[in-house]
Design a protein around this motif. Structure first.
Motif, PDB file in Angstrom:
ATOM      1  N   GLN A   1      70.093  61.353  28.868  1.00  0.00           N
ATOM      2  CA  GLN A   1      69.205  62.299  27.897  1.00  0.00           C
ATOM      3  C   GLN A   1      67.959  61.759  28.009  1.00  0.00           C
ATOM      4  OE1 GLN A   1      71.498  65.648  26.457  1.00  0.00           O
ATOM      5  NE2 GLN A   1      69.525  65.052  26.071  1.00  0.00           N
ATOM      6  N   GLU A   2      67.886  60.282  28.116  1.00  0.00           N
ATOM      7  CA  GLU A   2      66.434  59.394  28.157  1.00  0.00           C
ATOM      8  C   GLU A   2      65.336  60.116  29.051  1.00  0.00           C
ATOM      9  OE1 GLU A   2      63.643  57.401  26.178  1.00  0.00           O
ATOM     10  OE2 GLU A   2      65.844  57.429  25.643  1.00  0.00           O
ATOM     11  N   VAL A   3      65.918  60.497  30.343  1.00  0.00           N
ATOM     12  CA  VAL A   3      65.086  60.869  31.280  1.00  0.00           C
ATOM     13  C   VAL A   3      64.810  62.338  31.254  1.00  0.00           C
ATOM     14  CG1 VAL A   3      65.324  58.919  32.777  1.00  0.00           C
ATOM     15  CG2 VAL A   3      66.816  60.842  33.109  1.00  0.00           C
ATOM     16  N   LEU A   4      65.785  62.822  30.274  1.00  0.00           N
ATOM     17  CA  LEU A   4      65.405  64.414  30.145  1.00  0.00           C
ATOM     18  C   LEU A   4      64.291  64.682  29.043  1.00  0.00           C
ATOM     19  CD1 LEU A   4      66.103  67.438  30.560  1.00  0.00           C
ATOM     20  CD2 LEU A   4      68.169  67.079  29.168  1.00  0.00           C
ATOM     21  N   GLY A   5      64.890  64.043  28.036  1.00  0.00           N
ATOM     22  CA  GLY A   5      63.963  64.550  26.579  1.00  0.00           C
ATOM     23  C   GLY A   5      63.195  63.286  26.009  1.00  0.00           C
ATOM     24  N   GLY A   6      63.124  62.063  26.674  1.00  0.00           N
ATOM     25  CA  GLY A   6      62.555  61.055  26.161  1.00  0.00           C
ATOM     26  C   GLY A   6      61.061  61.158  26.209  1.00  0.00           C
TER      27      GLY A   6
ATOM     28  N   ILE B   1      73.929  66.592  33.359  1.00  0.00           N
ATOM     29  CA  ILE B   1      74.519  66.173  31.936  1.00  0.00           C
ATOM     30  C   ILE B   1      75.605  67.067  31.909  1.00  0.00           C
ATOM     31  CG2 ILE B   1      74.059  66.355  29.580  1.00  0.00           C
ATOM     32  CD1 ILE B   1      71.231  65.309  29.995  1.00  0.00           C
ATOM     33  N   SER B   2      75.778  68.328  31.997  1.00  0.00           N
ATOM     34  CA  SER B   2      76.713  69.218  31.841  1.00  0.00           C
ATOM     35  C   SER B   2      78.080  68.863  32.563  1.00  0.00           C
ATOM     36  CB  SER B   2      76.428  70.586  31.891  1.00  0.00           C
ATOM     37  OG  SER B   2      75.296  71.327  31.012  1.00  0.00           O
TER      38      SER B   2
END
Length: 278
Positions: free
Chosen positions: A26-31, A77-78
């Motif tokens: 999630q960090e490299v998606l929404g960070g 992620i899914s």
């Protein structure tokens, strides 16, 4: 106009579920330096671009590609969350060994998104538009883009070494390669703009416009313990634009006055003795 295509840019196929890794990705998606940030940064720079058409096209090309990277990470992620359930959470809580292995599962992946990615970082902090830079100055923006790609690639490389899943690593290798190209791309664009406009932003404010302050543009002030910083090219030799010579100032003295503000009105409720002069 944007048109969605069902196929991903690169194949995404994990070897096995890993909810903890899903949380980390999630960090490299929404960070701050994730794919959502570079996507929005490049698109807004492109939409607002008033420079040469090739720069606008470049920004729109990469900005649109980053939309695809966001979709790839959502798919990744899914897949890593497949098979996770509230029952798993309960089992993990009861089994100390499982808790040690998978205790970092993001509960929002179960409760909020139904085993899907969220526009948040690895700590669940929502993505923030304050992460992006779109100033309208191409050289300033392209330098920010180079930093964004550098930080983003660094984080993906760290995640690469946090997993042994070859399917995940295959996706990361593709992303690392694209991020490496994007660094090349911004370095080339920065170099071209520097050759056209000079090194300093903004080029429209010339050094001579700094008047009496101009000498300070070449000084390294030694304001910390130690003087090793004087050994760098930033402390000796000519400035990149050739307008002056760098100098190292050891133990520089302040050149301003001691502030002496007036006592504020007592109605502002400052804890100040109004009879005492400042």
């Amino acid at each position: 106009m944007f048109r969605h295509q069902k196929e991903l840019q690169f194949e995404v196929k994990v070897e096995k579920p890993d909810p903890l890794l899903a949380k980390q990705i999630q960090e490299v998606l929404g960070g701050q330096f994730g794919e959502m940030s570079v996507m929005m940064q490049y698109l807004f720079q492109g939409w607002n671009c008033r420079g040469e058409e090739k720069y606008k096209d470049l920004l729109m090309d990469i900005g649109t590609e980053e939309i695809g990277h966001v979709e790839m990470l959502c798919s990744l992620i899914s897949q890593l969350l497949d098979g996770a359930s509230p029952d798993d959470q309960q089992k993990i809580a009861q089994d100390p060994m499982m808790n040690a292995i998978m205790g970092g599962i993001n509960p929002q992946h179960l409760i909020v998104s139904g085993l899907g990615a969220t526009p948040k970082d690895s700590n669940g902090v929502p993505w923030n538009a304050g992460y992006i830079i779109a100033s309208g100055n191409l050289l300033a923006d392209f330098r920010a883009n180079l930093n964004a790609e550098s930080q983003g690639r660094l984080q993906v490389a760290r995640l690469y070494h946090m997993t042994k899943d070859e399917g995940v690593r295959t996706v990361f290798r593709k992303m690392l390669a694209r991020d490496r190209y994007h660094q090349y791309q911004w370095m080339a664009a920065i170099k071209e703009l520097e050759e056209k406009k000079g090194f300093v932003v903004p080029a429209s404010f010339a050094p001579e416009d700094e008047l009496e302050a101009q000498p300070h543009a070449y000084e390294l002030w030694s304001l910390s313990e130690g003087t090793a910083s004087k050994n760098g090219p930033w402390a000796q030799g000519a400035a990149p634009d050739g307008t002056g010579e760098f100098v190292f100032l050891d133990n520089p003295a302040p050149m301003g006055q001691v502030p002496n503000p007036p006592v504020p009105p007592t109605t502002l409720h400052h804890e100040i003795d109004v009879d005492k002069k400042l």
